[in-house]
Design a protein around this motif. Structure first.
Motif, short mmCIF file in Angstrom:
data_model
loop_
_atom_site.label_atom_id
_atom_site.label_comp_id
_atom_site.label_asym_id
_atom_site.label_seq_id
_atom_site.Cartn_x
_atom_site.Cartn_y
_atom_site.Cartn_z
N UNK A 142 15.18 -1.64 -2.29
CA UNK A 142 15.74 -0.33 -2.57
C UNK A 142 17.03 -0.13 -1.78
N UNK A 143 17.13 -0.77 -0.64
CA UNK A 143 18.29 -0.61 0.24
C UNK A 143 19.59 -1.11 -0.41
N UNK A 144 19.62 -2.29 -1.06
CA UNK A 144 20.89 -2.72 -1.67
C UNK A 144 21.38 -1.77 -2.77
N UNK A 145 20.46 -1.23 -3.54
CA UNK A 145 20.84 -0.29 -4.59
C UNK A 145 21.43 0.98 -3.99
N UNK A 146 20.78 1.48 -2.95
CA UNK A 146 21.26 2.70 -2.31
C UNK A 146 22.58 2.47 -1.59
N UNK A 147 22.71 1.35 -0.90
CA UNK A 147 23.95 1.05 -0.18
C UNK A 147 25.12 0.91 -1.15
N UNK A 148 24.92 0.21 -2.26
CA UNK A 148 25.99 0.08 -3.23
C UNK A 148 26.33 1.42 -3.87
N UNK A 149 25.33 2.28 -4.06
CA UNK A 149 25.60 3.60 -4.62
C UNK A 149 26.46 4.44 -3.66
#
Length: 109
Positions: A43-50
């Motif tokens: 979930x962290x990569x998706x949130x960081x890229x967002x």
């Protein structure tokens, strides 16, 4: 690779006039890309890229305040809302897939 796509959209946004095509709408593509290709636990990569893409989307709105062709901030807010809606749907999809896999494994005993 997704970050390079986000930078490419930023370049298009800065170089091309906003009247021809709303390039800032393409900021959703890197978020969808990483949401589909990351693992269900990530979930962290998706949130960081967002977060990164949201900052890049709003950057042109703040930079263009002094220029001759102002970019409406409302359009940027709509794009950021679409980005975070995509993140919410991606996280819910990942959670549903984890739950389905767990239920499916529990039924095989």
């Amino acid at each position: 690779m997704t970050f390079a796509c986000a930078l490419g959209v930023t370049l298009l946004d800065f170089l091309m006039p906003a009247r021809t095509l709303p390039w800032y709408g393409l900021y959703v593509i890197p978020v969808v890309w990483i949401a589909l290709w990351s693992a269900e636990e990530d979930v962290v990569p998706v949130t960081a890229l967002a977060v990164i893409v949201s900052v890049l989307a709003m950057l042109r709105g703040f930079v263009s305040i002094g220029s001759l062709t102002p970019i409406p901030i409302g359009d940027r807010v709509i794009v950021v809302t679409a980005i975070w809606s995509t993140v919410l749907l991606a996280v819910l999809r990942k959670r549903a897939r984890r739950t389905y896999r767990w239920i499916n494994l529990a039924g095989r005993r």
